[in-house]
Motif scaffolding. Structure first.
Motif, short mmCIF file in Angstrom:
data_model
loop_
_atom_site.label_atom_id
_atom_site.label_comp_id
_atom_site.label_asym_id
_atom_site.label_seq_id
_atom_site.Cartn_x
_atom_site.Cartn_y
_atom_site.Cartn_z
N GLU A 50 0.86 -1.45 0.26
CA GLU A 50 0.27 -0.24 0.13
C GLU A 50 1.18 1.14 0.02
OE1 GLU A 50 -3.42 2.41 2.99
OE2 GLU A 50 -2.25 0.21 3.82
N LEU A 51 0.00 2.55 -0.80
CA LEU A 51 0.98 3.66 -0.64
C LEU A 51 0.34 4.30 0.31
CD1 LEU A 51 3.09 4.13 -4.27
CD2 LEU A 51 3.71 2.57 -2.01
N ALA A 52 0.45 5.00 1.24
CA ALA A 52 -1.06 5.53 2.06
C ALA A 52 0.11 7.06 2.71
CB ALA A 52 -0.76 5.16 3.63
N THR A 53 -0.78 8.52 2.30
CA THR A 53 -0.24 9.61 2.59
C THR A 53 0.19 9.84 3.84
OG1 THR A 53 -2.24 10.75 2.77
CG2 THR A 53 -1.62 10.16 0.27
N ASP A 54 1.15 10.88 3.58
CA ASP A 54 1.22 10.98 5.78
C ASP A 54 -0.35 12.13 6.64
OD1 ASP A 54 3.97 10.10 5.74
OD2 ASP A 54 5.01 11.84 5.77
N GLY A 55 -1.08 12.73 5.82
CA GLY A 55 -2.06 13.33 6.47
C GLY A 55 -3.40 12.63 5.64
N PRO A 56 -4.14 12.87 5.88
CA PRO A 56 -4.63 14.09 7.42
C PRO A 56 -4.31 13.39 8.67
CG PRO A 56 -6.90 14.34 6.36
CD PRO A 56 -5.58 12.48 6.16
N GLY A 57 -4.19 12.36 9.51
CA GLY A 57 -3.63 11.77 10.56
C GLY A 57 -5.45 11.42 11.26
N PHE A 58 -4.55 11.34 12.97
CA PHE A 58 -6.03 10.69 13.80
C PHE A 58 -6.93 11.85 14.19
CE2 PHE A 58 -2.96 6.91 12.84
CZ PHE A 58 -3.83 6.65 12.56
N GLU A 59 -5.97 12.64 14.15
CA GLU A 59 -6.84 14.04 15.73
C GLU A 59 -7.81 14.74 14.51
OE1 GLU A 59 -4.12 16.23 17.37
OE2 GLU A 59 -2.43 14.63 16.58
N GLY A 60 -8.72 14.30 13.50
CA GLY A 60 -9.68 15.29 12.50
C GLY A 60 -10.99 14.39 13.29
N ASP A 61 -11.02 13.77 14.02
CA ASP A 61 -12.41 13.71 14.58
C ASP A 61 -11.66 13.55 16.32
OD1 ASP A 61 -10.88 10.62 14.69
OD2 ASP A 61 -12.13 10.14 13.53
N GLU A 62 -11.17 13.11 16.43
CA GLU A 62 -10.65 12.67 18.32
C GLU A 62 -9.87 13.73 19.02
OE1 GLU A 62 -11.54 8.29 19.30
OE2 GLU A 62 -9.77 8.81 18.04
N PRO A 63 -9.54 14.53 19.06
CA PRO A 63 -8.33 15.20 20.50
C PRO A 63 -7.41 14.21 20.63
CG PRO A 63 -10.42 15.41 22.24
CD PRO A 63 -11.20 14.44 21.33
N PHE A 64 -6.67 14.97 21.54
CA PHE A 64 -5.37 14.22 21.33
C PHE A 64 -5.17 13.59 22.54
CE2 PHE A 64 -0.89 14.19 24.06
CZ PHE A 64 0.07 13.69 22.63
N GLU A 65 -5.89 14.45 23.39
CA GLU A 65 -6.09 13.61 24.93
C GLU A 65 -6.77 12.75 24.59
OE1 GLU A 65 -6.66 16.87 24.40
OE2 GLU A 65 -4.83 17.88 24.96
N HIS A 66 -7.46 12.25 24.12
CA HIS A 66 -8.01 11.14 24.34
C HIS A 66 -8.56 10.29 23.10
CE1 HIS A 66 -10.40 12.46 27.91
NE2 HIS A 66 -10.24 14.51 27.07
N LEU A 67 -7.37 10.66 22.15
CA LEU A 67 -6.78 8.93 20.88
C LEU A 67 -7.58 8.03 20.92
CD1 LEU A 67 -3.88 10.63 19.21
CD2 LEU A 67 -6.33 11.20 17.84
N GLY A 68 -8.32 6.99 20.56
CA GLY A 68 -8.46 4.91 20.68
C GLY A 68 -9.66 5.37 21.79
#
Length: 327
Positions: A281-299
């Motif tokens: 697979e080739l995958a882009t570096d972004g947007p990343g995981f903080e678009g729908d959850e704040p850093f403090e509550h990821l996962g």
């Protein structure tokens, strides 16, 4: 076509039969952070779990699809046979050897793998992993371990290291890597893993632990029969969607079959198989995981891309609740 070099590993995705035990092993034992609890976008009845550094930086993600009825893996060729995880120093491996012993994890002795020290071990489903020291390593920088990890930050896992493939015919895979994907060939080394083997090394971008593929040629082995503990695919980093679309065009010009553009919300993707059948697979570096959850509550909660949000009630009804309290 003028393409930028691939930047290194983006993520590795594997199969688990038990999401709860998987979560406990990769967070409580290995100290990685669950940065996204979501579903397989191609089959929303199964979890897709992402473990990584503190914020899921590209190049640090080890992900799992949960398939509860997955059978055992019959190891063999034409497969991804080991995923390396980077730790800061040689001393970190001493810490990890004791930690694995304390947690009853099957492992080997610390030894040299090429120019770096490594520690091979298996997870609870028999997936072969290795911790590799970043001491003296140049190239792609690692990530930052999570401050709330049960593993001290000075010894924490900082990202993906080399990915090891075992293939029945090295030539076509090498040609794909060097002539199509822009990897450079480095000197081989000897390694005793499932027998004494020559390991062929290829690097891309800035090189180093985070941008290498290691390949063993084993025409004598039967093809792997995948199951729980097997690796599904490896993804490599591209800068952005514009660059990804250039790769799509290049593969089309080379008459290499591919998925074309795939929207994954947290990144954009392209899938194709190398000549021995291993999924890349080739995958882009972004947007990343903080678009729908704040850093403090990821996962912490089930995250769904916007195009699945309307199906949340049905999706949640089909998956077993997963206890993801912080370790």
């Amino acid at each position: 076509m003028n393409l930028k070099p691939l930047k290194g590993q983006h993520h590795v995705s594997a199969i688990t039969a038990n999401a709860q035990k998987n979560y406990e092993f990769y967070t409580n034992t290995l100290g990685m952070r669950l940065v996204k609890k979501t579903v397989n976008q191609d089959d929303t009845s199964m979890y897709h779990l992402f473990y990584a550094d503190e914020r899921g930086n590209p190049g640090t993600d080890l992900t799992f699809f949960e398939i509860p009825n997955a059978g055992r893996t019959y190891r063999g060729t034409d497969s991804i046979t080991c995923t390396f995880l980077r730790v800061p120093t040689d001393d970190s491996l001493l810490y990890w050897k004791k930690r694995l012993e304390d947690h009853g994890v099957s492992h080997e002795d610390i030894r040299k793998g090429g120019t770096r020290m490594v520690l091979f071990f298996e997870d609870f489903e028999g997936q072969l992993l290795a911790l590799i020291s970043d001491q003296g390593n140049g190239g792609v920088k690692g990530g930052s371990p999570w401050a709330r990890s049960p593993v001290p930050q000075e010894h924490g896992i900082i990202g993906l290291g080399p990915v090891m493939l075992t293939v029945s015919d090295l030539g076509p895979t090498e040609e794909m890597l060097t002539e199509v994907m822009g990897f450079r060939k480095k000197g081989p080394y000897r390694l005793e893993v499932n027998g004494e083997n020559t390991v062929h090394v290829y690097e891309t971008g800035e090189g180093g632990n985070g941008a290498e593929i290691h390949i063993i040629e084993r025409p004598d082995l039967a093809q792997q029969r995948p199951g729980r503990g097997s690796v599904h695919h490896v993804a490599f980093r591209v800068e952005d969607e514009e660059e990804l679309r250039r790769w799509i065009q290049k593969l089309k010009e080379q008459r290499i079959a591919s998925s074309g553009f795939v929207e994954r919300y947290y990144f954009k993707s392209l899938y194709f198989r190398e000549p021995n059948g291993i999924l890349f697979e080739l995958a882009t570096d972004g947007p990343g995981f903080e678009g729908d959850e704040p850093f403090e509550h990821l996962g912490e909660k089930l995250a769904l891309p916007p195009y699945f949000e309307g199906q949340r009630e049905q999706i949640e009804a089909r998956i077993k609740p997963l206890n993801t309290k912080s370790p």
